[in-house]
Scaffold this active site. Structure first.
Site, PDB file in Angstrom:
ATOM      1  N   GLU A  35       2.981 -15.629  19.495  1.00 10.27           N
ATOM      2  CA  GLU A  35       1.996 -16.421  20.244  1.00 10.27           C
ATOM      3  C   GLU A  35       0.882 -16.981  19.363  1.00 10.27           C
ATOM      4  OE1 GLU A  35       0.847 -13.900  23.531  1.00 10.27           O
ATOM      5  OE2 GLU A  35       2.910 -13.677  24.208  1.00 10.27           O
ATOM      6  N   ASN A  40       7.714 -16.241  17.536  1.00 14.86           N
ATOM      7  CA  ASN A  40       7.962 -16.098  18.981  1.00 14.86           C
ATOM      8  C   ASN A  40       6.784 -16.647  19.781  1.00 14.86           C
ATOM      9  OD1 ASN A  40       9.490 -14.971  21.198  1.00 14.86           O
ATOM     10  ND2 ASN A  40       8.000 -13.300  21.315  1.00 14.86           N
ATOM     11  N   HIS A  61       9.093 -16.896  30.126  1.00 15.37           N
ATOM     12  CA  HIS A  61       8.503 -16.318  31.342  1.00 15.37           C
ATOM     13  C   HIS A  61       8.361 -17.482  32.326  1.00 15.37           C
ATOM     14  CE1 HIS A  61       7.746 -12.433  29.564  1.00 15.37           C
ATOM     15  NE2 HIS A  61       7.147 -12.999  28.537  1.00 15.37           N
ATOM     16  N   GLU A  87      12.153 -13.151  26.093  1.00 12.47           N
ATOM     17  CA  GLU A  87      11.404 -12.386  27.100  1.00 12.47           C
ATOM     18  C   GLU A  87      11.610 -12.957  28.497  1.00 12.47           C
ATOM     19  OE1 GLU A  87       7.275 -11.807  26.112  1.00 12.47           O
ATOM     20  OE2 GLU A  87       7.672 -11.687  23.964  1.00 12.47           O
ATOM     21  N   ASP A  91      12.051 -13.787  32.252  1.00 11.72           N
ATOM     22  CA  ASP A  91      12.031 -13.297  33.632  1.00 11.72           C
ATOM     23  C   ASP A  91      11.732 -14.486  34.536  1.00 11.72           C
ATOM     24  OD1 ASP A  91       9.301 -13.398  32.900  1.00 11.72           O
ATOM     25  OD2 ASP A  91       9.076 -11.224  32.913  1.00 11.72           O
TER      26      ASP A  91
HETATM   27  O1  9MR Z   1       5.393  -5.898  28.643  1.00 13.47           O
HETATM   28  C1  9MR Z   1       4.186  -5.740  27.930  1.00 13.47           C
HETATM   29  C2  9MR Z   1       3.195  -5.010  28.815  1.00 13.47           C
HETATM   30  O2  9MR Z   1       3.611  -3.703  29.085  1.00 13.47           O
HETATM   31  C3  9MR Z   1       1.822  -5.036  28.160  1.00 13.47           C
HETATM   32  O3  9MR Z   1       0.888  -4.460  29.037  1.00 13.47           O
HETATM   33  C4  9MR Z   1       1.460  -6.482  27.886  1.00 13.47           C
HETATM   34  C5  9MR Z   1       0.049  -6.750  27.467  1.00 13.47           C
HETATM   35  O4  9MR Z   1      -0.210  -6.511  26.151  1.00 13.47           O
HETATM   36  O5  9MR Z   1       2.402  -6.974  26.944  1.00 13.47           O
HETATM   37  C6  9MR Z   1       3.629  -7.087  27.553  1.00 13.47           C
HETATM   38  O6  9MR Z   1       4.551  -7.782  26.765  1.00 13.47           O
HETATM   39  C7  9MR Z   1       4.178  -9.087  26.347  1.00 13.47           C
HETATM   40  C8  9MR Z   1       4.887  -9.365  25.061  1.00 13.47           C
HETATM   41  O7  9MR Z   1       4.602  -8.360  24.138  1.00 13.47           O
HETATM   42  C9  9MR Z   1       4.511 -10.711  24.505  1.00 13.47           C
HETATM   43  N1  9MR Z   1       4.704 -11.764  25.466  1.00 13.47           N
HETATM   44  C10 9MR Z   1       4.165 -11.534  26.775  1.00 13.47           C
HETATM   45  C11 9MR Z   1       4.598 -10.185  27.323  1.00 13.47           C
HETATM   46  C12 9MR Z   1       4.056  -9.984  28.720  1.00 13.47           C
HETATM   47  O8  9MR Z   1       2.663  -9.891  28.697  1.00 13.47           O
END
Ligand code: 9MR
Length: 648
Positions: A325, A368, A403, A432, A434
């Site tokens: 990101e 990513n 997402h 990722e 969903d």
């Molecule tokens: O799934 C992850 C969640 O459990 C955490 O609370 C969250 C916040 O830091 O991060 C989530 O995963 C993220 C991923 O690492 C990067 N892209 C977005 C995902 C969803 O927030």
């Protein structure tokens, strides 16, 4: 503290019981809640609750949520002090528990916030898992803290506790419950996603360690050949303090992957979130500003981190989301104004990829990001990749998080996203994915509407068709979660229950699964979340051309799991079928998969699901069920298929 599981799940709140139930039986009937602990304090005792460190806990009649008593907690001096209950002998590893407690401040206290957490210790090391985050509490009424928790590690200490933001406020708790609802078996007769997609790309799921166990682990092993640790490889998990690496949780996942033949995607080495504060402190312990010294210090920390983490796992992790990101399409230069960027410019990207390549020369290195379908963001990411690769920065792949939701984005825009990177000759991964059932922040469904779940299934169908079209350029497609019982979307962007994945909260295949596997079966009666009526046309089979094998897979007090196999011994296909039998001992079918059942008295009738309606000559179909019994559980001996007797 890290959030372990989002907690917006339906919890059965059980009041009035004083006793601590016996150890939860994993063989209890599926879908009926089992109360493991209920604390009402109405017997005038603390019912096992104690203080965490010196504050006082005592039964109280000053206020009660239900009944006559609550538990009063006074004399606190630290925010983490509060009432605690030992769960070591009560909670088992790998079972998802629902926790619920009511909290109210003592009269006269100013409003503050309460949290519900679990402390666990392994080998003397304590971890604190938050079950319910900050929740407003007052002295004027009761607030309910409710969430879910799965213990994923072996522990020598396990306790739940309530704490407050206020260090000194006195409080009451009441009507605590710890319960769980046993899951039905996973559907073993479905096609495995990884087999269905084997010719195209690896298929993955992001998981926590709890999802490696029991039914979740079975589902994961059956369908996925790639796994991504959702949190355990992030900087806050692996290097919470400088130089002190922690790999226990990630190692457990890597071992599981090895044992189950799955690859691991390493996620993630550099991110602007979930990075401990110490990383951005200068030599004097103050927040870093953009100076040459701080830049050198930050890049040195980055290098040490990547050497520590990537070096630890070596060949066990063949692909890394090196940076996550980093694009902000609203900046003219397209670069996110993170601490990383503010202090090092582009050098953190150069350093991260260079060091990762040095430490793991064979690993695939990924950049990513999310919303890469948005044209402005897509183009900025593209240009950055082109620029860095021209410099020799070893970027091997672009990760598209995906997402998305049931309406957004369009397939055309998503195709443009993939097509944009094809000329670079670079690998692409869906990292990722969903599909939220919500399209704006104001929506919240108590139960997901059938038409929304159908729309979601068609979205999965369309996206996977697109991925297949580009499968020469896509090496893996990963879903951000295993099943709808645990998704980050339950708390993002607002708190509400979402259902974004292929398996439902009971781990059963949704229409979304069929969207990926066989879209012709979308809307069929196997779906546990939609109700669709199928019209069956009966084909009469000649006498004694069927054979039935009825087996009791397992049996426990009051319940059992049955497995039935029906074989067509005739020369013609059976194109729709109904199997009937009668139970001699009063048994009842409580849940059935692989067919649709009705039961009237002792007479059971099971008709085909939409996807197994045809039994070829010599072929067979199977279905399974959960049943209840008392006294005796004799096997039925006579079966009819479409009204005609079978061999059994
Ligand atoms: O799934 C992850 C969640 O459990 C955490 O609370 C969250 C916040 O830091 O991060 C989530 O995963 C993220 C991923 O690492 C990067 N892209 C977005 C995902 C969803 O927030």
């Amino acid at each position: 503290m890290r959030r372990v599981l989002a907690g917006v799940l339906a919890t059965t709140v059980l009041a009035g019981l004083v006793t601590l139930a016996a150890h939860a039986s994993p063989r209890a009937a599926a879908d009926e809640p089992v109360v493991v602990v209920s604390s009402t304090f109405d017997d005038g005792t603390a019912q096992g609750w104690t203080s965490r460190a010196g504050e006082a806990v005592a039964p109280s009649t000053a206020v009660a949520h239900g009944g006559t008593h609550s538990l009063a907690v006074t004399g606190r001096e630290q925010s983490w002090q509060g009432p605690t209950l030992n769960l070591l002998e009560k909670a088992q590893k790998g079972i998802r528990y629902d926790l619920s407690v009511w909290v109210r401040l003592a009269a006269g206290e100013a409003p503050t916030q309460a949290r519900l957490s679990v402390e666990r210790r392994t080998g003397g090391t304590a971890s604190y898992d938050q079950v319910v985050g900050d929740t407003a509490v007052t002295a004027d009424g009761w607030a309910n803290l409710r969430g879910s928790y799965t213990l994923a590690a072996d522990v020598e200490f396990l306790a739940t506790y309530v704490e407050l933001s206020s260090a000194t406020a006195s409080l009451h708790i009441d009507d605590f419950s710890l319960s769980h609802t046993p899951l039905p078996p996973i559907q073993t007769d479905l096609p495995s996603l990884k087999d269905v997609l084997a010719d195209h790309f690896a298929v993955g799921a992001a998981v926590g360690n709890a999802e490696l166990l029991n039914n979740h682990g079975q589902l994961l092993a059956k369908h996925f050949d790639s796994i991504t640790p959702g949190n355990t490889l992030k900087w806050d998990a692996t290097e919470p303090t400088e130089g002190a690496f922690r790999f226990t949780d990630a190692e457990a996942l890597v071992s599981w992957a090895k044992a189950n033949g799955a690859a691991v995607r390493g996620h993630t080495l550099v991110w602007h979130q979930q990075t401990p504060a110490w990383v951005f402190k200068d030599a004097a312990g103050n927040d870093m500003t953009a100076t040459p010294e701080n830049k050198a210090l930050l890049l040195a920390r980055l290098e040490a981190h990547i050497r520590g983490v990537v070096g630890h796992f070596g060949d066990d992790i063949p692909v890394w989301d090196v940076v996550n990101e980093v694009i902000d399409e609203n900046q003219a230069d397209g670069l996110r104004r993170s601490k990383w960027f503010e202090i090092t410019g582009l050098d953190y990207l150069r350093t991260a990829f260079r060091v990762a390549r040095e430490v793991a020369p064979d690993a695939e290195l990924v950049i990513n990001d999310y919303n890469t379908n948005v044209p402005a963001k897509r183009d900025k990411l593209h240009d950055l990749v082109v620029r860095l690769r021209a410099e020799g920065v070893p970027i091997d792949a672009v990760g598209h998080q995906m997402h998305v939701n049931v309406q957004w984005p369009s397939v055309a825009e998503t195709e443009a996203m993939l097509a944009k990177f094809v000329p670079l000759g670079i690998d692409q991964q869906i990292t990722e994915m969903d599909v939220s059932i919500y399209t704006d922040d104001s929506q919240s469904y108590p139960t997901p509407p059938a038409e929304v779940l159908l729309a979601q299934a068609y979205r999965y169908r369309d996206f996977f068709e697109l991925y297949k079209k580009y499968s020469a350029n896509i090496s893996s497609v990963t879903l951000w979660g295993l099943a709808d019982d645990n998704t980050w979307l339950d708390s993002f962007p607002v708190t509400r229950k979402d259902h974004p994945l292929l398996f439902d909260t009971r781990l059963q295949a949704k229409d979304a699964y069929w969207g990926v596997v066989d879209p012709g079966r979308i809307g069929g009666p196997t779906s546990t979340t939609t109700t669709t009526t199928t019209t069956t046309t009966t084909t009469t089979v000649p006498p004694a051309t069927c054979a039935v094998a009825y087996a009791i897979g397992s049996q426990w007090q009051g319940g059992f799991q049955g497995e039935v196999r029906v074989t067509n011994r005739g020369n013609a296909p059976v194109t729709a079928w109904t199997l009937a039998w009668s139970f001699a001992d009063g048994q009842r079918v409580t849940q059935l998969w692989g067919g649709v059942h009705t039961q009237t008295g002792s007479a059971v009738s099971v008709r085909n699901a939409s996807w197994n309606s045809t039994i070829a000559p010599g072929g067979s179909v199977s279905f399974g069920f959960l049943g209840s019994w008392t006294g005796a559980n004799g096997k039925p001996t006579a079966f009819t298929l479409n009204g005609v007797g079978c061999q059994s």
